[in-house]
Motif scaffolding. Structure first.
Motif, PDB file in Angstrom:
ATOM      1  N   VAL A  98     104.234 -34.483  72.847  1.00  0.00           N
ATOM      2  CA  VAL A  98     103.014 -35.671  71.912  1.00  0.00           C
ATOM      3  C   VAL A  98     101.719 -35.125  71.485  1.00  0.00           C
ATOM      4  O   VAL A  98     101.075 -34.014  70.976  1.00  0.00           O
ATOM      5  CB  VAL A  98     101.913 -35.458  73.952  1.00  0.00           C
ATOM      6  CG1 VAL A  98     101.118 -36.481  73.658  1.00  0.00           C
ATOM      7  CG2 VAL A  98     102.900 -35.618  75.285  1.00  0.00           C
ATOM      8  N   VAL A  99     101.780 -36.353  70.637  1.00  0.00           N
ATOM      9  CA  VAL A  99     100.707 -36.097  69.303  1.00  0.00           C
ATOM     10  C   VAL A  99      99.387 -37.233  70.186  1.00  0.00           C
ATOM     11  O   VAL A  99      99.436 -38.921  69.992  1.00  0.00           O
ATOM     12  CB  VAL A  99     100.998 -37.122  67.951  1.00  0.00           C
ATOM     13  CG1 VAL A  99      99.822 -37.102  67.264  1.00  0.00           C
ATOM     14  CG2 VAL A  99     101.810 -36.148  67.408  1.00  0.00           C
ATOM     15  N   LEU A 100      98.489 -36.933  70.567  1.00  0.00           N
ATOM     16  CA  LEU A 100      97.227 -37.468  71.378  1.00  0.00           C
ATOM     17  C   LEU A 100      95.916 -37.618  70.246  1.00  0.00           C
ATOM     18  O   LEU A 100      95.806 -36.715  69.432  1.00  0.00           O
ATOM     19  CB  LEU A 100      96.539 -36.878  72.328  1.00  0.00           C
ATOM     20  CG  LEU A 100      95.394 -37.550  72.802  1.00  0.00           C
ATOM     21  CD1 LEU A 100      95.248 -39.377  73.269  1.00  0.00           C
ATOM     22  CD2 LEU A 100      94.914 -36.768  73.528  1.00  0.00           C
TER      23      LEU A 100
ATOM     24  N   LEU B 175      95.607 -33.679  77.362  1.00  0.00           N
ATOM     25  CA  LEU B 175      96.928 -33.773  76.238  1.00  0.00           C
ATOM     26  C   LEU B 175      98.525 -32.959  77.495  1.00  0.00           C
ATOM     27  O   LEU B 175      99.576 -33.393  77.396  1.00  0.00           O
ATOM     28  CB  LEU B 175      96.270 -33.042  75.122  1.00  0.00           C
ATOM     29  CG  LEU B 175      98.003 -32.119  74.325  1.00  0.00           C
ATOM     30  CD1 LEU B 175      98.741 -33.511  73.970  1.00  0.00           C
ATOM     31  CD2 LEU B 175      97.819 -31.374  72.943  1.00  0.00           C
ATOM     32  N   ALA B 176      97.325 -32.005  78.371  1.00  0.00           N
ATOM     33  CA  ALA B 176      98.778 -31.412  78.795  1.00  0.00           C
ATOM     34  C   ALA B 176      99.086 -32.370  80.025  1.00  0.00           C
ATOM     35  O   ALA B 176     100.451 -32.185  80.223  1.00  0.00           O
ATOM     36  CB  ALA B 176      97.837 -29.982  79.909  1.00  0.00           C
ATOM     37  N   LYS B 177      98.283 -33.419  80.739  1.00  0.00           N
ATOM     38  CA  LYS B 177      98.931 -33.979  81.517  1.00  0.00           C
ATOM     39  C   LYS B 177     100.431 -35.186  80.859  1.00  0.00           C
ATOM     40  O   LYS B 177     101.032 -35.195  81.458  1.00  0.00           O
ATOM     41  CB  LYS B 177      98.426 -34.829  81.928  1.00  0.00           C
ATOM     42  CG  LYS B 177      97.005 -34.531  83.560  1.00  0.00           C
ATOM     43  CD  LYS B 177      95.886 -35.232  83.871  1.00  0.00           C
ATOM     44  CE  LYS B 177      94.986 -34.469  84.726  1.00  0.00           C
ATOM     45  NZ  LYS B 177      94.333 -35.168  84.715  1.00  0.00           N
ATOM     46  N   LEU B 178     100.029 -35.102  79.664  1.00  0.00           N
ATOM     47  CA  LEU B 178     100.972 -35.975  78.839  1.00  0.00           C
ATOM     48  C   LEU B 178     101.864 -35.329  78.899  1.00  0.00           C
ATOM     49  O   LEU B 178     103.651 -35.855  78.870  1.00  0.00           O
ATOM     50  CB  LEU B 178      99.901 -36.553  77.918  1.00  0.00           C
ATOM     51  CG  LEU B 178      99.176 -37.924  77.692  1.00  0.00           C
ATOM     52  CD1 LEU B 178      98.302 -38.209  76.396  1.00  0.00           C
ATOM     53  CD2 LEU B 178     100.176 -39.241  78.060  1.00  0.00           C
TER      54      LEU B 178
ATOM     55  N   ASP C 111     106.529 -44.920  69.427  1.00  0.00           N
ATOM     56  CA  ASP C 111     104.713 -45.845  69.527  1.00  0.00           C
ATOM     57  C   ASP C 111     104.482 -46.891  69.953  1.00  0.00           C
ATOM     58  O   ASP C 111     105.207 -47.482  70.908  1.00  0.00           O
ATOM     59  CB  ASP C 111     104.194 -44.774  68.167  1.00  0.00           C
ATOM     60  CG  ASP C 111     103.323 -45.503  67.092  1.00  0.00           C
ATOM     61  OD1 ASP C 111     102.477 -44.688  68.767  1.00  0.00           O
ATOM     62  OD2 ASP C 111     103.148 -46.085  66.542  1.00  0.00           O
ATOM     63  N   ALA C 112     103.032 -46.807  70.430  1.00  0.00           N
ATOM     64  CA  ALA C 112     102.579 -48.001  70.564  1.00  0.00           C
ATOM     65  C   ALA C 112     103.138 -48.771  71.436  1.00  0.00           C
ATOM     66  O   ALA C 112     103.046 -48.015  72.697  1.00  0.00           O
ATOM     67  CB  ALA C 112     102.772 -49.337  69.150  1.00  0.00           C
ATOM     68  N   ASP C 113     103.806 -50.038  71.675  1.00  0.00           N
ATOM     69  CA  ASP C 113     104.185 -50.988  72.711  1.00  0.00           C
ATOM     70  C   ASP C 113     105.347 -49.846  73.793  1.00  0.00           C
ATOM     71  O   ASP C 113     104.899 -50.552  75.156  1.00  0.00           O
ATOM     72  CB  ASP C 113     105.164 -52.229  72.369  1.00  0.00           C
ATOM     73  CG  ASP C 113     103.215 -52.901  71.780  1.00  0.00           C
ATOM     74  OD1 ASP C 113     102.029 -52.439  72.315  1.00  0.00           O
ATOM     75  OD2 ASP C 113     103.392 -53.693  71.005  1.00  0.00           O
TER      76      ASP C 113
ATOM     77  N   VAL D 211     109.405 -37.453  70.233  1.00  0.00           N
ATOM     78  CA  VAL D 211     107.773 -37.413  69.757  1.00  0.00           C
ATOM     79  C   VAL D 211     107.120 -38.871  71.073  1.00  0.00           C
ATOM     80  O   VAL D 211     107.561 -39.461  69.973  1.00  0.00           O
ATOM     81  CB  VAL D 211     107.065 -36.847  68.683  1.00  0.00           C
ATOM     82  CG1 VAL D 211     107.821 -37.550  67.030  1.00  0.00           C
ATOM     83  CG2 VAL D 211     105.398 -36.529  68.759  1.00  0.00           C
ATOM     84  N   LEU D 212     106.147 -38.216  71.002  1.00  0.00           N
ATOM     85  CA  LEU D 212     105.229 -39.209  71.808  1.00  0.00           C
ATOM     86  C   LEU D 212     104.142 -39.170  70.468  1.00  0.00           C
ATOM     87  O   LEU D 212     103.416 -38.336  71.083  1.00  0.00           O
ATOM     88  CB  LEU D 212     105.359 -40.261  72.890  1.00  0.00           C
ATOM     89  CG  LEU D 212     105.637 -39.622  74.008  1.00  0.00           C
ATOM     90  CD1 LEU D 212     105.651 -39.292  75.971  1.00  0.00           C
ATOM     91  CD2 LEU D 212     106.890 -40.538  74.259  1.00  0.00           C
ATOM     92  N   THR D 213     103.120 -40.997  70.632  1.00  0.00           N
ATOM     93  CA  THR D 213     102.089 -40.338  69.684  1.00  0.00           C
ATOM     94  C   THR D 213     101.324 -41.114  70.227  1.00  0.00           C
ATOM     95  O   THR D 213     100.728 -42.722  68.991  1.00  0.00           O
ATOM     96  CB  THR D 213     102.390 -41.034  68.392  1.00  0.00           C
ATOM     97  OG1 THR D 213     102.915 -42.539  68.004  1.00  0.00           O
ATOM     98  CG2 THR D 213     103.325 -39.973  67.293  1.00  0.00           C
ATOM     99  N   PRO D 214     100.477 -41.035  71.273  1.00  0.00           N
ATOM    100  CA  PRO D 214     100.517 -42.340  72.064  1.00  0.00           C
ATOM    101  C   PRO D 214      98.653 -42.363  71.250  1.00  0.00           C
ATOM    102  O   PRO D 214      97.915 -41.398  71.427  1.00  0.00           O
ATOM    103  CB  PRO D 214      99.707 -42.067  72.881  1.00  0.00           C
ATOM    104  CG  PRO D 214     100.036 -40.451  73.429  1.00  0.00           C
ATOM    105  CD  PRO D 214     101.107 -40.010  72.323  1.00  0.00           C
TER     106      PRO D 214
END
Ligand SMILES: NC(=O)C1=CN([C@@H]2O[C@H](COP(=O)(O)OP(=O)(O)OC[C@H]3O[C@@H](n4cnc5c(N)ncnc54)[C@H](OP(=O)(O)O)[C@@H]3O)[C@@H](O)[C@H]2O)[C@@H](O)CC1
Ligand SMILES: Nc1ncnc2c1ncn2[C@@H]1O[C@H](COP(=O)(O)OP(=O)(O)O)[C@@H](O)[C@H]1O
Length: 294
Positions: free
Chosen positions: A196-198, A185-188, A129-131, A158-161
């Motif tokens: 990915v959680v956008l 989202l698809a690109k991420l 997440d975050a930084d 999991v990434l949560t941008p």
């Protein structure tokens, strides 16, 4: 386009968190959270409190801010350590079941050292997440490590941008992300090969093996610093328990997102928000919801 995305419907999975009478804390998992640089210790504490209240067996904070790396009498359950440059050794000694990195992490050499060690740490689920997302966006070596880890251990990150972090990862602007959230989202997912959680209004989730889902819950009371930190700690705790309760990281992410937004909606219905709704209140309401859904 957004209308054609299936709605998130994950709360039924919460029942998997039901505990047998004989269970011990080891079955609820050991969560290690990393971040909390000077000025941002609160971010790590919010994530840690969320992990604790969502049922992690142990919650350990690797705190970057020396002034904040101490036990908290109001939350003495949290194990707070001062993060050192011995990141790889610390991870090997801690043997976490799940690592979350990013809330208040900053961009120091210490932050880079820990992110590098985490991305090299094998097998277990990671919440990033975050930084930590900004560091991955800035550092090709980190993106390569992330992609390699996902090749070796699929669906374990999991990434949560939020839209700002998503924009940095894609070399774009937050406005461009918001103009095409499903496409972004698809690109991420394609770029990072991660779950990915956008985040943002109508949070979207997808992974290399799961079609996009859209969270229909949530409200603008959630637009307050620290709300994302609570989501990070919540997903971490649910996924850590999930290791012994048949919930994978994708499912834990789905549960965490929907529970977070549903809890915030519930509080707004009680006039605890939208104005002045706090992430800590959402954490406590999430705990309430989870126990009702068991
Ligand atoms: N108590 C503490 O210690 C806390 C500490 N915290 C810690 O602070 C650090 C910095 O994190 P951060 O998210 O505040 O700043 P950053 O990554 O620069 O992103 C801001 C940019 O993103 C964009 N943007 C965001 N959401 C958007 C949306 N929905 N829709 C559209 N745009 C959106 C926004 O764009 P704008 O609209 O402003 O152009 C802006 O450019 C980090 O370590 C964090 O963990 C926080 O957790 C709070 C509690
Ligand atoms: N207008 C909104 N509607 C629904 N959810 C929102 C809204 N604004 C923010 N949120 C949610 O609140 C959280 C904010 O996370 P984030 O921006 O990472 O905060 P922070 O980094 O300050 O903790 C996300 O889960 C996001 O989806």
């Amino acid at each position: 386009m957004i209308d054609s995305i299936a709605p998130l419907d994950a709360l039924g999975l919460v029942a998997h968190l039901h505990r047998l009478p004989s269970e011990h804390k080891g079955m609820a998992g050991k969560v290690l959270l990393i971040g909390g640089a000077p000025g941002m210790a609160g971010a790590l504490l919010l994530a840690g409190n969320a992990a604790l209240h969502l049922g992690a067996g142990w919650t350990i904070l690797e705190m970057f801010d020396p002034a904040s790396a101490h036990a908290y009498s109001e939350q003495a359950e949290l194990m707070v350590r001062l993060a050192s440059f011995e990141a790889t050794n610390q991870l090997a000694a801690s043997k976490p079941d799940l690592i979350a990195i990013g809330p208040g992490l900053g961009f120091s050499d210490l932050a880079k050292e820990w992110l590098s060690a985490v991305l090299r740490y094998p097998q277990i689920p990671l919440v990033i997440d975050a930084d930590a997302l900004h560091l991955i966006a800035d550092t090709p070596e980190f993106l390569t490590l992330l992609r390699q880890r996902n090749e070796s251990f699929p669906n374990q990150v999991v990434l949560t941008p939020h839209p700002g972090e998503a924009a940095h990862l894609l070399g774009n602007t937050a406005q461009a992300i918001q103009a095409d959230r499903p496409g972004s989202l698809a690109k991420l997912v394609q770029l990072t090969r991660s779950i990915v959680v956008l985040k943002g209004q109508h949070t979207l989730l997808a992974s290399p093996t799961n079609q996009a889902l859209l969270c229909q819950q949530g409200n603008p009371g959630m637009a307050i610093g620290g709300m994302g930190d609570v989501l990070t700690g919540s997903i971490a705790a649910i996924a850590a328990q999930g290791l012994r309760h048949h919930i994978n990281l994708w499912q834990a992410s789905c549960i965490g997102v929907q529970l977070h937004a549903t809890a915030a909606d519930k509080l707004v219905k009680q006039n605890i928000g939208p104005i002045g709704l706090t992430p800590s209140e959402v954490t406590l309401e999430m705990r309430n919801q989870v126990n009702k859904l068991l």
